[in-house]
Design an enzyme around this catalytic site. Sequence first.
Site, short mmCIF file in Angstrom:
data_model
loop_
_atom_site.label_atom_id
_atom_site.label_comp_id
_atom_site.label_asym_id
_atom_site.label_seq_id
_atom_site.Cartn_x
_atom_site.Cartn_y
_atom_site.Cartn_z
N TYR A 196 19.68 14.78 64.87
CA TYR A 196 19.23 15.18 66.22
C TYR A 196 20.26 16.12 66.85
O TYR A 196 19.93 17.21 67.34
CB TYR A 196 19.04 13.91 67.05
N TYR A 341 19.56 -0.56 63.09
CA TYR A 341 19.20 0.82 62.72
C TYR A 341 19.16 1.08 61.22
O TYR A 341 18.77 2.16 60.80
CB TYR A 341 20.19 1.81 63.36
N TYR A 345 23.92 4.57 60.20
CA TYR A 345 24.10 4.70 61.66
C TYR A 345 25.57 4.93 61.96
O TYR A 345 26.45 4.32 61.38
CB TYR A 345 23.60 3.44 62.36
#
Length: 399
Positions: A196, A341, A345
Amino acid sequence: MAKGEDLDGRPIKPITICMIGAGGFIGSHLCEKLMKETPHTVLALDVYDEDKISALDGYDDKIKHLLEPYTVEWKGRLQFHRINIKDGDSRFEELIKKADLTINLAATCTPAPAERNTRTRDTIYSNFMDAVPIVKCCSENKKRLIHFSTSDVYGETIGSYLPKDDPLREDTSFSVLKEDMSPCILGSIGNIRWAYACAQQLTERLIYAAFAGPENSLEYTIVRPFNWIGPRMDFIPGIDGSSNGVPRVLAYHLIREEPLKLVDGGESRRTFIYIDDAIEAILLMIENPERANGHIFNVGNPNNEVTVRQLAEMMAEVYAKVSGGEAIENPTVDVSSKEIYGKGYEDSHKGIPDTTIINRQLGWNPTTSLWDLLESTLTYQHRTYAEAVRNEQIEENKQ
Ligand code: NAD
């Protein structure tokens, strides 16, 4: 600054704004501000549908209250266009051409890391590939662009690479993030949590290099939000959002009187800013183009820094106050990041926004304390969700 004047005392002319992703958390607050306090027109664009839950990822419709026919006050100044920019639907280009300014808020960013880990490719498409035609269209048509990036682009801080017991780790000079000086340090490719940040960083670099160089003249401003908090930031799975979604904050557990899950001890530090303070900054950018163009701005509140554990404890205390109930005896429970997660992570442990540039350019400073922003947000969450969540619990107990 008198009402109706910019920071340099010039009258503000009404403009038309093409807002992409207007139906989300930030877009809804920005539309509300623009309708109630300015003469500007908004061409609002999102993937919202009539059933409240949109076709994309269960986003709730957050601007419906501004679009209802009874809101005649700003009739004609807010127009909604249901367009998915992913679909090769070029109608968004016509809207950009009609407008003086485009604000790009569209992204797959909810919920935080869980989705990024499981949907890495979608995240890269949404935060980079889908932004490219917007940037290109603004550039080719000489339209101003305000692009929403993220504080995640900074990645890990230099301090986080020091040994855990090194006192310098807490030295703020290693964790204050400056738009024009701090490096952007992302983890390895296998740590897909950084996809991201990487996609948003590439979009920023594209805006800066390909379109904002001397031979092109894109007028741009990049916003890096640092944890904006406020009403409508969240949804409750199965109540006003998709049942397999994960909400951004943990009000759901507070309403259910369950402890808040703390990932890896909740030792990471974060700053939080109230949405109203942040929207004030965006309005200053909109109405003062000469001061905002060509800048990247951190928009966060350096004074509201806490560990995630402290935040959770404060949330439990504030929620008890606003709901009139008892504070939960053990408000938190520790869980590992792997459990929540999965593998891959990684998180930045600290990061404080430096706000020198935005203060110098726009005279902006956030004012709302952490306690006050939680009180306002959790009051909203309680009023909006408590009854539905309790009914859900009654049904669960019957089974
Ligand atoms: P949000 O998820 O509430 O809103 C994003 C909106 O974009 C949604 O309404 C969604 O339906 C729309 N959208 C997504 N893909 C689309 C598409 N293909 N076509 C049309 N619309 C589409 O997010 P937000 O909190 O309002 O954040 C807005 C921007 O700010 C995002 O780019 C986000 O990454 C960035 N940001 C926000 C925060 C924060 O604290 N809220 C922090 C960091 C970055």
